[in-house]
Enzyme design. Structure first.
Site, PDB file in Angstrom:
ATOM      1  N   GLU A 384       0.833  -1.203   0.000  1.00 26.20           N
ATOM      2  CA  GLU A 384       0.000   0.000   0.000  1.00 26.20           C
ATOM      3  C   GLU A 384       0.877   1.267   0.000  1.00 26.20           C
ATOM      4  O   GLU A 384       1.229   1.760   1.048  1.00 26.20           O
ATOM      5  CB  GLU A 384      -0.935  -0.015   1.220  1.00 26.20           C
ATOM      6  N   ASP A 453     -13.256   1.441   2.719  1.00 19.67           N
ATOM      7  CA  ASP A 453     -12.482   2.579   3.236  1.00 19.67           C
ATOM      8  C   ASP A 453     -12.392   3.742   2.256  1.00 19.67           C
ATOM      9  O   ASP A 453     -11.444   4.530   2.308  1.00 19.67           O
ATOM     10  CB  ASP A 453     -11.067   2.154   3.629  1.00 19.67           C
ATOM     11  N   TRP A 590     -12.257  -8.502   5.125  1.00 24.69           N
ATOM     12  CA  TRP A 590     -11.421  -8.095   6.253  1.00 24.69           C
ATOM     13  C   TRP A 590     -12.340  -7.835   7.441  1.00 24.69           C
ATOM     14  O   TRP A 590     -13.168  -6.934   7.361  1.00 24.69           O
ATOM     15  CB  TRP A 590     -10.643  -6.811   5.929  1.00 24.69           C
TER      16      TRP A 590
END
Length: 610
Positions: A384, A453, A590
Protein backbone atom coordinates in the site's frame (compact mmCIF):
# COMPACT_ATOMS: atom_id res chain seq x y z
CA UNK A 1 -2.26 -2.24 11.84
CA UNK A 2 -4.81 -3.43 9.34
CA UNK A 3 -5.41 -4.14 5.69
CA UNK A 4 -7.82 -1.24 5.36
CA UNK A 5 -6.57 1.55 3.20
CA UNK A 6 -7.36 5.21 3.02
CA UNK A 7 -7.94 6.81 -0.33
CA UNK A 8 -7.17 10.53 -0.29
CA UNK A 9 -10.06 12.91 -0.77
CA UNK A 10 -10.43 14.15 -4.32
CA UNK A 11 -12.77 16.64 -5.94
CA UNK A 12 -15.67 15.19 -7.91
CA UNK A 13 -15.31 16.09 -11.56
CA UNK A 14 -16.57 14.89 -14.89
CA UNK A 15 -19.34 12.62 -13.61
CA UNK A 16 -22.68 13.38 -15.21
CA UNK A 17 -25.76 11.68 -13.83
CA UNK A 18 -29.19 11.69 -15.33
CA UNK A 19 -31.66 12.50 -12.57
CA UNK A 20 -35.30 12.13 -13.48
CA UNK A 21 -37.70 12.91 -10.62
CA UNK A 22 -41.01 11.20 -11.12
CA UNK A 23 -44.23 11.24 -9.27
CA UNK A 24 -45.94 9.61 -6.38
CA UNK A 25 -47.33 6.56 -4.80
CA UNK A 26 -51.04 6.36 -5.46
CA UNK A 27 -52.95 4.22 -3.02
CA UNK A 28 -55.04 7.04 -1.52
CA UNK A 29 -55.38 6.75 2.24
CA UNK A 30 -58.77 6.67 3.85
CA UNK A 31 -59.38 9.24 6.59
CA UNK A 32 -59.04 6.54 9.22
CA UNK A 33 -55.61 5.29 8.07
CA UNK A 34 -52.17 6.78 8.55
CA UNK A 35 -50.56 8.06 5.37
CA UNK A 36 -47.06 8.55 4.10
CA UNK A 37 -45.43 9.75 0.88
CA UNK A 38 -42.57 8.62 -1.30
CA UNK A 39 -40.59 9.42 -4.43
CA UNK A 40 -38.72 7.44 -7.07
CA UNK A 41 -35.75 8.87 -8.98
CA UNK A 42 -33.58 7.46 -11.74
CA UNK A 43 -29.87 7.98 -12.45
CA UNK A 44 -27.66 6.69 -15.24
CA UNK A 45 -24.49 5.93 -13.26
CA UNK A 46 -22.31 4.60 -16.09
CA UNK A 47 -22.42 4.70 -19.89
CA UNK A 48 -20.14 2.74 -22.21
CA UNK A 49 -21.82 3.54 -25.52
CA UNK A 50 -23.59 0.29 -26.37
CA UNK A 51 -24.81 -0.13 -22.82
CA UNK A 52 -25.13 1.54 -19.45
CA UNK A 53 -25.72 1.11 -15.73
CA UNK A 54 -28.88 2.56 -14.24
CA UNK A 55 -30.10 3.04 -10.70
CA UNK A 56 -33.52 3.72 -9.18
CA UNK A 57 -33.88 5.16 -5.69
CA UNK A 58 -37.14 4.93 -3.73
CA UNK A 59 -37.36 7.27 -0.73
CA UNK A 60 -39.97 7.49 2.02
CA UNK A 61 -40.58 11.25 2.33
CA UNK A 62 -43.42 10.92 4.83
CA UNK A 63 -43.75 10.14 8.53
CA UNK A 64 -45.12 6.56 8.35
CA UNK A 65 -43.31 3.38 7.35
CA UNK A 66 -43.74 1.91 3.85
CA UNK A 67 -43.99 -1.87 3.70
CA UNK A 68 -43.33 -2.57 -0.01
CA UNK A 69 -42.61 -0.86 -3.33
CA UNK A 70 -43.08 -1.51 -7.03
CA UNK A 71 -41.49 0.71 -9.71
CA UNK A 72 -42.68 0.61 -13.34
CA UNK A 73 -41.37 2.40 -16.43
CA UNK A 74 -41.20 2.21 -20.21
CA UNK A 75 -38.04 1.97 -22.30
CA UNK A 76 -37.99 2.85 -26.00
CA UNK A 77 -37.58 -0.03 -28.43
CA UNK A 78 -33.96 -1.20 -28.50
CA UNK A 79 -33.28 -0.44 -24.81
CA UNK A 80 -33.56 -3.23 -22.25
CA UNK A 81 -32.43 -4.41 -18.81
CA UNK A 82 -29.85 -7.20 -19.11
CA UNK A 83 -29.19 -7.85 -15.40
CA UNK A 84 -30.35 -6.35 -12.11
CA UNK A 85 -29.61 -6.39 -8.40
CA UNK A 86 -31.51 -5.52 -5.20
CA UNK A 87 -34.89 -5.90 -6.98
CA UNK A 88 -36.80 -8.47 -9.04
CA UNK A 89 -37.03 -6.91 -12.52
CA UNK A 90 -39.38 -8.26 -15.20
CA UNK A 91 -40.83 -6.91 -18.43
CA UNK A 92 -43.73 -7.18 -20.83
CA UNK A 93 -42.42 -5.89 -24.11
CA UNK A 94 -41.00 -2.42 -23.48
CA UNK A 95 -42.74 -2.06 -20.10
CA UNK A 96 -40.51 -2.87 -17.12
CA UNK A 97 -41.42 -3.62 -13.49
CA UNK A 98 -39.13 -3.81 -10.44
CA UNK A 99 -40.38 -5.24 -7.16
CA UNK A 100 -38.61 -5.12 -3.81
CA UNK A 101 -36.76 -8.13 -2.46
CA UNK A 102 -38.05 -9.78 0.73
CA UNK A 103 -35.44 -7.93 2.77
CA UNK A 104 -35.62 -4.36 1.38
CA UNK A 105 -39.32 -3.61 0.98
CA UNK A 106 -39.79 -1.85 4.31
CA UNK A 107 -38.75 1.82 4.47
CA UNK A 108 -38.83 3.84 7.66
CA UNK A 109 -39.62 7.58 7.41
CA UNK A 110 -36.72 9.35 5.74
CA UNK A 111 -35.12 6.08 4.60
CA UNK A 112 -34.35 5.21 1.02
CA UNK A 113 -33.40 2.12 -0.93
CA UNK A 114 -31.74 1.76 -4.31
CA UNK A 115 -31.63 -1.00 -6.89
CA UNK A 116 -29.54 -1.08 -10.01
CA UNK A 117 -29.29 -2.74 -13.38
CA UNK A 118 -27.14 -3.07 -16.45
CA UNK A 119 -28.85 -2.15 -19.69
CA UNK A 120 -28.33 -2.37 -23.43
CA UNK A 121 -29.18 0.43 -25.84
CA UNK A 122 -29.20 4.17 -25.30
CA UNK A 123 -32.76 5.06 -24.24
CA UNK A 124 -34.04 6.60 -21.00
CA UNK A 125 -37.05 5.53 -18.91
CA UNK A 126 -40.43 7.23 -19.27
CA UNK A 127 -43.90 6.96 -17.72
CA UNK A 128 -42.65 6.05 -14.25
CA UNK A 129 -45.13 4.61 -11.76
CA UNK A 130 -44.51 3.85 -8.11
CA UNK A 131 -46.96 1.41 -6.53
CA UNK A 132 -49.35 2.12 -9.39
CA UNK A 133 -49.17 5.92 -9.42
CA UNK A 134 -46.73 8.61 -10.46
CA UNK A 135 -43.42 9.06 -8.63
CA UNK A 136 -43.32 12.59 -7.16
CA UNK A 137 -44.33 12.20 -3.52
CA UNK A 138 -48.04 11.43 -3.11
CA UNK A 139 -49.66 9.51 -0.27
CA UNK A 140 -50.11 5.77 0.36
CA UNK A 141 -51.78 3.92 3.25
CA UNK A 142 -49.40 3.12 6.09
CA UNK A 143 -49.50 -0.40 7.52
CA UNK A 144 -46.79 -1.55 9.90
CA UNK A 145 -44.91 -4.70 8.96
CA UNK A 146 -44.74 -7.63 11.42
CA UNK A 147 -42.12 -7.73 14.15
CA UNK A 148 -39.20 -10.15 14.00
CA UNK A 149 -39.91 -13.63 15.37
CA UNK A 150 -37.75 -14.96 18.18
CA UNK A 151 -34.40 -16.50 17.31
CA UNK A 152 -35.02 -20.15 16.42
CA UNK A 153 -33.84 -22.96 18.67
CA UNK A 154 -32.62 -26.24 17.17
CA UNK A 155 -33.45 -29.72 18.45
CA UNK A 156 -33.54 -33.31 17.21
CA UNK A 157 -30.45 -32.79 15.05
CA UNK A 158 -29.59 -35.85 12.93
CA UNK A 159 -27.37 -36.54 9.93
CA UNK A 160 -30.02 -35.20 7.58
CA UNK A 161 -32.56 -33.15 9.56
CA UNK A 162 -33.16 -30.59 12.31
CA UNK A 163 -36.25 -29.32 14.10
CA UNK A 164 -36.56 -25.54 14.51
CA UNK A 165 -38.86 -23.70 16.93
CA UNK A 166 -39.34 -19.98 17.56
CA UNK A 167 -41.54 -17.54 19.45
CA UNK A 168 -44.30 -15.83 17.48
CA UNK A 169 -44.03 -12.42 15.82
CA UNK A 170 -46.64 -9.72 16.40
CA UNK A 171 -48.61 -7.57 13.95
CA UNK A 172 -51.56 -5.18 14.13
CA UNK A 173 -53.50 -7.16 11.51
CA UNK A 174 -52.36 -10.64 12.49
CA UNK A 175 -49.67 -13.09 11.31
CA UNK A 176 -50.40 -15.13 8.17
CA UNK A 177 -47.33 -17.39 8.01
CA UNK A 178 -43.54 -17.63 8.42
CA UNK A 179 -40.74 -18.01 5.90
CA UNK A 180 -37.89 -20.24 7.06
CA UNK A 181 -34.53 -19.21 5.57
CA UNK A 182 -31.48 -21.47 5.45
CA UNK A 183 -28.21 -19.66 4.74
CA UNK A 184 -30.29 -16.70 3.54
CA UNK A 185 -32.48 -18.65 1.07
CA UNK A 186 -36.13 -19.54 1.75
CA UNK A 187 -36.66 -23.28 2.23
CA UNK A 188 -40.23 -23.35 3.57
CA UNK A 189 -43.34 -21.33 4.43
CA UNK A 190 -45.31 -22.54 7.47
CA UNK A 191 -48.28 -21.33 9.49
CA UNK A 192 -46.98 -22.65 12.84
CA UNK A 193 -43.93 -21.66 14.92
CA UNK A 194 -41.90 -24.79 14.22
CA UNK A 195 -40.48 -26.58 11.18
CA UNK A 196 -38.42 -29.71 10.56
CA UNK A 197 -35.91 -29.33 7.73
CA UNK A 198 -35.04 -32.66 6.10
CA UNK A 199 -32.78 -33.73 3.25
CA UNK A 200 -29.68 -32.10 4.75
CA UNK A 201 -26.07 -33.24 4.31
CA UNK A 202 -24.33 -35.04 7.16
CA UNK A 203 -21.56 -33.15 8.95
CA UNK A 204 -22.53 -29.81 7.41
CA UNK A 205 -22.97 -26.33 8.89
CA UNK A 206 -26.21 -24.41 8.31
CA UNK A 207 -27.61 -21.08 9.52
CA UNK A 208 -31.37 -20.53 9.98
CA UNK A 209 -33.51 -17.41 10.37
CA UNK A 210 -37.28 -16.83 10.23
CA UNK A 211 -39.42 -13.98 8.82
CA UNK A 212 -43.10 -13.35 9.53
CA UNK A 213 -45.70 -12.34 6.94
CA UNK A 214 -48.93 -10.57 7.96
CA UNK A 215 -52.41 -10.84 6.47
CA UNK A 216 -51.60 -7.91 4.16
CA UNK A 217 -48.72 -10.05 2.78
CA UNK A 218 -46.03 -7.81 4.26
CA UNK A 219 -42.82 -9.47 5.47
CA UNK A 220 -41.10 -8.22 8.59
CA UNK A 221 -37.42 -8.29 9.60
CA UNK A 222 -35.60 -11.58 9.97
CA UNK A 223 -35.08 -13.14 13.37
CA UNK A 224 -31.68 -13.75 14.86
CA UNK A 225 -29.76 -16.66 13.33
CA UNK A 226 -29.11 -20.09 14.83
CA UNK A 227 -26.14 -22.15 13.63
CA UNK A 228 -26.67 -25.88 13.20
CA UNK A 229 -24.21 -28.62 12.27
CA UNK A 230 -25.71 -31.92 11.27
CA UNK A 231 -24.24 -35.07 12.77
CA UNK A 232 -22.05 -37.58 10.95
CA UNK A 233 -20.34 -36.89 7.68
CA UNK A 234 -16.94 -37.89 6.40
CA UNK A 235 -16.64 -35.54 3.44
CA UNK A 236 -16.49 -31.77 3.24
CA UNK A 237 -19.43 -29.63 2.13
CA UNK A 238 -19.10 -28.24 -1.40
CA UNK A 239 -17.82 -24.66 -1.64
CA UNK A 240 -18.61 -23.95 -5.30
CA UNK A 241 -16.21 -22.59 -7.91
CA UNK A 242 -15.80 -19.08 -6.47
CA UNK A 243 -13.05 -17.94 -4.13
CA UNK A 244 -14.34 -17.09 -0.63
CA UNK A 245 -11.37 -15.71 1.27
CA UNK A 246 -11.07 -14.25 4.74
CA UNK A 247 -8.22 -12.48 6.52
CA UNK A 248 -7.13 -13.89 9.89
CA UNK A 249 -5.12 -11.36 11.90
CA UNK A 250 -2.07 -12.46 13.86
CA UNK A 251 -2.73 -9.95 16.65
CA UNK A 252 -6.41 -10.89 17.01
CA UNK A 253 -5.48 -13.54 19.59
CA UNK A 254 -4.83 -10.77 22.13
CA UNK A 255 -7.41 -8.05 22.80
CA UNK A 256 -9.97 -9.44 20.39
CA UNK A 257 -9.59 -12.94 21.84
CA UNK A 258 -10.22 -14.39 18.39
CA UNK A 259 -8.51 -17.68 17.58
CA UNK A 260 -8.43 -20.19 14.75
CA UNK A 261 -10.95 -22.36 16.60
CA UNK A 262 -13.51 -19.54 16.27
CA UNK A 263 -13.63 -20.35 12.55
CA UNK A 264 -14.95 -23.78 13.55
CA UNK A 265 -17.39 -22.78 16.28
CA UNK A 266 -18.90 -20.02 14.09
CA UNK A 267 -19.48 -22.42 11.20
CA UNK A 268 -17.32 -20.24 8.95
CA UNK A 269 -14.62 -22.82 8.18
CA UNK A 270 -16.95 -24.93 6.05
CA UNK A 271 -18.05 -21.88 4.01
CA UNK A 272 -14.71 -20.41 2.95
CA UNK A 273 -12.08 -21.61 0.49
CA UNK A 274 -9.01 -19.59 1.51
CA UNK A 275 -7.45 -17.80 4.50
CA UNK A 276 -4.92 -14.99 4.32
CA UNK A 277 -2.81 -14.95 7.47
CA UNK A 278 -1.98 -11.29 8.21
CA UNK A 279 0.62 -9.99 8.40
CA UNK A 280 4.22 -10.90 7.86
CA UNK A 281 6.54 -7.89 7.94
CA UNK A 282 8.75 -6.55 5.16
CA UNK A 283 12.08 -5.42 6.66
CA UNK A 284 15.21 -4.44 4.75
CA UNK A 285 13.54 -5.58 1.57
CA UNK A 286 12.83 -9.10 2.87
CA UNK A 287 9.91 -11.11 4.27
CA UNK A 288 10.06 -11.88 8.00
CA UNK A 289 7.69 -13.31 10.60
CA UNK A 290 6.29 -10.45 12.68
CA UNK A 291 5.00 -11.65 16.09
CA UNK A 292 6.82 -14.95 16.61
CA UNK A 293 4.98 -15.69 19.88
CA UNK A 294 1.49 -15.49 18.33
CA UNK A 295 2.66 -17.16 15.12
CA UNK A 296 4.37 -20.28 16.44
CA UNK A 297 4.97 -20.27 20.20
CA UNK A 298 1.70 -19.48 22.04
CA UNK A 299 0.41 -22.61 23.81
CA UNK A 300 -3.24 -23.67 23.49
CA UNK A 301 -5.18 -25.75 25.99
CA UNK A 302 -7.37 -28.62 24.86
CA UNK A 303 -10.59 -26.58 24.96
CA UNK A 304 -8.95 -23.74 22.97
CA UNK A 305 -7.50 -26.02 20.31
CA UNK A 306 -9.08 -26.96 16.97
CA UNK A 307 -8.13 -30.61 17.49
CA UNK A 308 -9.16 -30.72 21.15
CA UNK A 309 -5.61 -31.65 22.15
CA UNK A 310 -3.49 -29.44 24.40
CA UNK A 311 -0.10 -28.16 23.29
CA UNK A 312 2.93 -29.49 25.16
CA UNK A 313 5.99 -27.51 26.23
CA UNK A 314 8.34 -29.42 23.91
CA UNK A 315 6.35 -29.78 20.72
CA UNK A 316 8.11 -28.23 17.67
CA UNK A 317 5.24 -25.94 16.59
CA UNK A 318 2.53 -24.18 18.56
CA UNK A 319 0.65 -20.89 18.11
CA UNK A 320 -1.50 -19.82 15.16
CA UNK A 321 0.51 -21.85 12.66
CA UNK A 322 -0.17 -25.11 14.50
CA UNK A 323 -3.85 -24.22 14.87
CA UNK A 324 -4.04 -23.54 11.12
CA UNK A 325 -2.43 -26.94 10.52
CA UNK A 326 -5.15 -28.53 12.64
CA UNK A 327 -7.84 -26.55 10.81
CA UNK A 328 -6.60 -27.81 7.44
CA UNK A 329 -6.67 -31.37 8.74
CA UNK A 330 -10.31 -30.92 9.72
CA UNK A 331 -11.23 -28.96 6.56
CA UNK A 332 -8.89 -30.16 3.78
CA UNK A 333 -10.45 -27.88 1.17
CA UNK A 334 -9.07 -24.73 2.86
CA UNK A 335 -5.91 -23.16 1.42
CA UNK A 336 -3.83 -20.79 3.58
CA UNK A 337 -1.70 -17.94 2.22
CA UNK A 338 0.83 -15.91 4.19
CA UNK A 339 0.13 -12.21 3.62
CA UNK A 340 3.00 -9.72 3.88
CA UNK A 341 2.76 -5.96 4.22
CA UNK A 342 -0.48 -4.17 5.01
CA UNK A 343 -0.89 -0.49 5.82
CA UNK A 344 1.74 -0.47 8.58
CA UNK A 345 4.36 -2.74 7.00
CA UNK A 346 4.30 -1.57 3.38
CA UNK A 347 7.31 0.72 3.77
CA UNK A 348 9.69 -2.18 3.16
CA UNK A 349 8.44 -2.82 -0.35
CA UNK A 350 10.41 0.08 -1.80
CA UNK A 351 13.66 -1.66 -0.89
CA UNK A 352 12.22 -5.00 -2.00
CA UNK A 353 11.48 -3.53 -5.43
CA UNK A 354 15.18 -2.66 -5.79
CA UNK A 355 16.07 -6.38 -5.67
CA UNK A 356 12.94 -8.40 -6.50
CA UNK A 357 14.74 -11.75 -6.76
CA UNK A 358 16.22 -11.45 -3.27
CA UNK A 359 12.83 -10.40 -1.88
CA UNK A 360 11.08 -13.36 -3.49
CA UNK A 361 13.70 -15.79 -2.19
CA UNK A 362 13.32 -14.45 1.35
CA UNK A 363 9.53 -14.86 1.19
CA UNK A 364 9.77 -18.44 -0.01
CA UNK A 365 12.22 -19.23 2.80
CA UNK A 366 9.64 -18.05 5.34
CA UNK A 367 6.75 -19.90 3.70
CA UNK A 368 8.79 -23.11 3.40
CA UNK A 369 10.34 -23.06 6.86
CA UNK A 370 10.47 -26.78 7.73
CA UNK A 371 8.58 -26.18 10.99
CA UNK A 372 5.43 -25.15 9.10
CA UNK A 373 6.01 -25.88 5.41
CA UNK A 374 2.75 -27.87 5.23
CA UNK A 375 0.66 -24.95 6.56
CA UNK A 376 0.94 -22.46 3.69
CA UNK A 377 -0.24 -22.89 0.12
CA UNK A 378 0.98 -19.56 -1.19
CA UNK A 379 1.80 -15.93 -0.57
CA UNK A 380 -0.20 -12.70 -0.67
CA UNK A 381 1.42 -9.29 -1.09
CA UNK A 382 -0.35 -6.25 0.35
CA UNK A 383 1.70 -3.28 -0.87
CA UNK A 384 0.00 0.00 0.00
CA UNK A 385 0.84 1.43 -2.55
CA UNK A 386 3.22 0.85 -5.50
CA UNK A 387 4.47 4.14 -6.99
CA UNK A 388 2.00 6.04 -4.75
CA UNK A 389 1.46 7.12 -1.15
CA UNK A 390 0.00 5.23 1.80
CA UNK A 391 1.49 5.46 5.28
CA UNK A 392 4.70 6.28 3.37
CA UNK A 393 5.26 7.23 -0.26
CA UNK A 394 6.87 4.96 -2.86
CA UNK A 395 8.57 6.28 -6.00
CA UNK A 396 9.92 3.02 -7.39
CA UNK A 397 8.16 3.57 -10.71
CA UNK A 398 5.22 2.37 -12.77
CA UNK A 399 6.75 -1.06 -13.54
CA UNK A 400 8.01 -1.97 -10.06
CA UNK A 401 4.90 -3.87 -9.00
CA UNK A 402 4.91 -5.94 -12.21
CA UNK A 403 8.60 -6.74 -11.79
CA UNK A 404 8.09 -7.78 -8.17
CA UNK A 405 5.13 -9.98 -9.12
CA UNK A 406 7.13 -11.67 -11.86
CA UNK A 407 9.96 -12.40 -9.40
CA UNK A 408 7.53 -13.98 -6.93
CA UNK A 409 6.02 -16.22 -9.59
CA UNK A 410 9.45 -17.27 -10.82
CA UNK A 411 10.55 -18.14 -7.26
CA UNK A 412 7.36 -19.87 -6.12
CA UNK A 413 6.54 -21.59 -9.40
CA UNK A 414 3.17 -22.93 -10.48
CA UNK A 415 2.45 -25.10 -7.44
CA UNK A 416 1.95 -22.15 -5.09
CA UNK A 417 -0.72 -19.46 -5.09
CA UNK A 418 0.67 -15.94 -5.56
CA UNK A 419 -1.86 -13.12 -5.02
CA UNK A 420 -1.96 -9.43 -4.13
CA UNK A 421 -4.25 -7.06 -2.25
CA UNK A 422 -4.49 -3.86 -4.25
CA UNK A 423 -5.99 -0.39 -4.24
CA UNK A 424 -9.57 0.19 -5.33
CA UNK A 425 -9.06 3.85 -6.27
CA UNK A 426 -10.94 4.05 -9.58
CA UNK A 427 -10.52 7.81 -10.00
CA UNK A 428 -8.86 9.32 -13.05
CA UNK A 429 -5.13 9.50 -12.40
CA UNK A 430 -5.58 7.69 -9.08
CA UNK A 431 -3.67 4.80 -7.53
CA UNK A 432 -4.78 2.16 -10.05
CA UNK A 433 -3.25 4.35 -12.78
CA UNK A 434 0.02 4.65 -10.83
CA UNK A 435 1.23 1.05 -11.32
CA UNK A 436 1.08 -1.65 -13.99
CA UNK A 437 -1.67 -3.76 -12.47
CA UNK A 438 -2.64 -5.06 -15.89
CA UNK A 439 0.86 -6.33 -16.64
CA UNK A 440 1.39 -7.76 -13.15
CA UNK A 441 -1.85 -9.77 -13.28
CA UNK A 442 -0.27 -12.28 -15.69
CA UNK A 443 1.99 -13.46 -12.82
CA UNK A 444 -0.72 -13.58 -10.14
CA UNK A 445 -3.63 -15.90 -9.42
CA UNK A 446 -5.93 -13.07 -8.36
CA UNK A 447 -6.23 -9.59 -6.88
CA UNK A 448 -7.97 -8.81 -3.61
CA UNK A 449 -9.44 -5.45 -4.63
CA UNK A 450 -9.86 -3.44 -1.40
CA UNK A 451 -13.27 -1.97 -2.22
CA UNK A 452 -13.82 -0.36 1.19
CA UNK A 453 -12.48 2.58 3.24
CA UNK A 454 -13.37 5.01 0.45
CA UNK A 455 -14.82 7.49 2.97
CA UNK A 456 -14.58 7.80 6.73
CA UNK A 457 -13.87 10.00 9.73
CA UNK A 458 -10.29 10.52 8.59
CA UNK A 459 -12.19 13.46 7.04
CA UNK A 460 -13.46 14.56 10.44
CA UNK A 461 -16.09 17.09 9.30
CA UNK A 462 -17.60 14.79 6.67
CA UNK A 463 -19.57 14.75 4.51
CA UNK A 464 -20.96 11.43 5.72
CA UNK A 465 -20.73 8.78 3.02
CA UNK A 466 -20.68 4.97 2.88
CA UNK A 467 -17.16 3.61 3.17
CA UNK A 468 -17.85 0.73 0.76
CA UNK A 469 -20.21 1.95 -2.01
CA UNK A 470 -20.82 -0.61 -4.72
CA UNK A 471 -21.71 2.05 -7.27
CA UNK A 472 -21.57 5.81 -7.59
CA UNK A 473 -24.54 7.93 -6.53
CA UNK A 474 -25.70 11.52 -6.74
CA UNK A 475 -23.68 13.47 -4.17
CA UNK A 476 -20.83 10.99 -3.72
CA UNK A 477 -17.88 13.01 -2.37
CA UNK A 478 -15.32 11.76 -4.92
CA UNK A 479 -15.68 10.41 -8.46
CA UNK A 480 -14.27 6.92 -8.98
CA UNK A 481 -14.43 6.02 -5.29
CA UNK A 482 -16.70 3.00 -5.61
CA UNK A 483 -16.40 -0.71 -6.37
CA UNK A 484 -17.94 -0.64 -9.84
CA UNK A 485 -15.56 2.05 -11.11
CA UNK A 486 -12.54 0.27 -9.64
CA UNK A 487 -13.47 -3.08 -11.17
CA UNK A 488 -14.25 -1.46 -14.53
CA UNK A 489 -10.87 0.32 -14.56
CA UNK A 490 -8.96 -2.86 -13.75
CA UNK A 491 -10.80 -4.73 -16.50
CA UNK A 492 -9.95 -1.92 -18.94
CA UNK A 493 -6.26 -2.43 -18.11
CA UNK A 494 -6.45 -6.06 -19.16
CA UNK A 495 -7.03 -7.77 -15.83
CA UNK A 496 -9.34 -10.77 -16.42
CA UNK A 497 -12.57 -10.58 -14.42
CA UNK A 498 -11.95 -14.03 -12.94
CA UNK A 499 -8.75 -12.67 -11.34
CA UNK A 500 -10.66 -9.98 -9.42
CA UNK A 501 -12.16 -10.56 -5.96
CA UNK A 502 -14.63 -8.04 -4.52
CA UNK A 503 -13.68 -6.79 -1.05
CA UNK A 504 -16.11 -6.69 1.89
CA UNK A 505 -15.43 -5.00 5.24
CA UNK A 506 -16.76 -6.77 8.33
CA UNK A 507 -16.82 -3.41 10.12
CA UNK A 508 -18.31 0.06 9.80
CA UNK A 509 -16.91 3.56 9.65
CA UNK A 510 -18.69 6.37 11.45
CA UNK A 511 -18.86 10.02 12.45
CA UNK A 512 -20.27 11.82 15.47
CA UNK A 513 -21.86 15.27 15.75
CA UNK A 514 -24.14 14.47 12.80
CA UNK A 515 -27.64 15.96 12.54
CA UNK A 516 -28.65 14.57 9.14
CA UNK A 517 -29.85 10.96 8.93
CA UNK A 518 -29.20 10.55 5.20
CA UNK A 519 -25.72 10.59 3.62
CA UNK A 520 -24.02 13.91 2.93
CA UNK A 521 -24.28 15.47 6.39
CA UNK A 522 -21.57 17.37 8.23
CA UNK A 523 -19.84 15.98 11.33
CA UNK A 524 -17.58 17.03 14.17
CA UNK A 525 -15.31 13.98 14.35
CA UNK A 526 -15.04 10.22 14.58
CA UNK A 527 -17.75 8.19 16.32
CA UNK A 528 -16.57 6.19 19.35
CA UNK A 529 -15.25 2.70 18.57
CA UNK A 530 -14.19 -0.26 20.70
CA UNK A 531 -10.61 -0.35 19.43
CA UNK A 532 -10.30 2.78 17.32
CA UNK A 533 -12.42 5.92 16.96
CA UNK A 534 -14.45 5.92 13.75
CA UNK A 535 -14.35 2.11 13.31
CA UNK A 536 -16.56 -0.58 14.83
CA UNK A 537 -17.17 -4.28 14.15
CA UNK A 538 -20.36 -5.38 12.43
CA UNK A 539 -21.17 -7.69 15.37
CA UNK A 540 -21.41 -4.59 17.57
CA UNK A 541 -23.10 -2.20 15.14
CA UNK A 542 -25.91 -4.57 14.18
CA UNK A 543 -27.26 -4.15 17.72
CA UNK A 544 -25.89 -0.77 18.86
CA UNK A 545 -26.83 1.15 15.71
CA UNK A 546 -29.04 -0.92 13.36
CA UNK A 547 -29.21 0.06 9.70
CA UNK A 548 -31.77 2.74 8.82
CA UNK A 549 -31.28 2.87 5.06
CA UNK A 550 -29.22 1.80 2.07
CA UNK A 551 -27.33 3.72 -0.58
CA UNK A 552 -25.10 2.58 -3.43
CA UNK A 553 -25.51 -1.07 -2.49
CA UNK A 554 -24.49 -0.74 1.17
CA UNK A 555 -26.22 0.12 4.44
CA UNK A 556 -26.04 3.15 6.69
CA UNK A 557 -27.29 3.79 10.20
CA UNK A 558 -28.18 6.92 12.17
CA UNK A 559 -28.51 6.73 15.94
CA UNK A 560 -28.23 9.59 18.39
CA UNK A 561 -25.79 11.94 16.71
CA UNK A 562 -23.67 9.13 15.23
CA UNK A 563 -23.73 8.07 11.58
CA UNK A 564 -22.31 4.73 10.46
CA UNK A 565 -22.04 2.79 7.20
CA UNK A 566 -21.46 -0.95 6.97
CA UNK A 567 -22.47 -4.04 5.07
CA UNK A 568 -25.22 -6.36 6.32
CA UNK A 569 -26.10 -9.90 5.22
CA UNK A 570 -28.64 -8.36 2.83
CA UNK A 571 -26.24 -5.90 1.17
CA UNK A 572 -23.53 -8.56 1.00
CA UNK A 573 -25.98 -10.85 -0.79
CA UNK A 574 -26.63 -8.13 -3.37
CA UNK A 575 -22.91 -7.47 -3.79
CA UNK A 576 -22.28 -11.17 -4.39
CA UNK A 577 -24.97 -11.17 -7.08
CA UNK A 578 -23.26 -8.20 -8.68
CA UNK A 579 -19.87 -9.94 -8.48
CA UNK A 580 -21.26 -13.00 -10.22
CA UNK A 581 -22.90 -10.89 -12.92
CA UNK A 582 -19.54 -9.19 -13.50
CA UNK A 583 -17.82 -12.57 -13.88
CA UNK A 584 -15.54 -11.96 -10.89
CA UNK A 585 -13.56 -14.78 -9.32
CA UNK A 586 -15.25 -14.40 -5.96
CA UNK A 587 -14.93 -12.22 -2.86
CA UNK A 588 -12.75 -11.66 0.18
CA UNK A 589 -13.26 -9.92 3.49
CA UNK A 590 -11.42 -8.10 6.25
CA UNK A 591 -11.58 -9.78 8.74
CA UNK A 592 -13.06 -12.77 10.58
CA UNK A 593 -13.35 -11.29 14.08
CA UNK A 594 -15.77 -8.56 12.96
CA UNK A 595 -18.45 -11.16 12.22
CA UNK A 596 -21.05 -12.50 14.66
CA UNK A 597 -20.35 -15.62 16.71
CA UNK A 598 -22.44 -17.65 14.27
CA UNK A 599 -20.72 -16.23 11.19
CA UNK A 600 -23.71 -14.56 9.53
CA UNK A 601 -21.62 -12.38 7.21
CA UNK A 602 -19.52 -15.35 6.05
CA UNK A 603 -22.79 -17.21 5.47
CA UNK A 604 -24.04 -14.31 3.31
CA UNK A 605 -20.90 -14.41 1.16
CA UNK A 606 -21.09 -18.18 0.82
CA UNK A 607 -24.79 -18.19 0.00
CA UNK A 608 -24.46 -15.30 -2.43
CA UNK A 609 -21.64 -16.90 -4.42
CA UNK A 610 -23.02 -20.44 -4.58
Amino acid sequence: MRLRHRLGQRAVAGLTTLLLPFAALVGLASPASAATSATATYAKTQDWGSGFEGKWTVKNTGTTAISSWNVEWDFPSGTAVTSAWDADVTNSGTHWTAKNKSWNGSLAPGASVSFGFNGSGTGSPANCKLNGGSCDGGSVPGDAAPSAPGTPTASAVTNTSVKLSWSAATDDKGIKNYDVLRDGAKVATVTTTSYTNTGLTAGTDYSYTVQARDTADQTGPASGAVAVRTTGGTTEPPTGDKVKLGYFTEWGVYGRNYHVKNLVTSGSASKITHINYAFGNVKDGKCVVDDTYAAYDKAYTADQSVSGTADTWDQPLRGNFNQLRQLKAKYPHIKVLYSFGGWTYSGGFTQAAANPAAFAASCKAVVEDPRWADVFDGIDIDWEYPNACGLTCDTSGFSSFKTLSQALRTEFGSNYLVTAAITADGSSGGKIDAADYGGASASLDWYNVMTYDYFGAFDADGPTAPHSPLTSYAGIPAAGFNSADAIAKLKSKGVPAKKLLLGIGFYGRGWTGVTQSTPGGSATGAAPGTYEAGIEDYKVLKNSCPATGTIAGTAYAYCGNNWWSYDTPATIGSKMTWAKNQGLGGAFFWEFSGDTSNGELVSAINGGLN
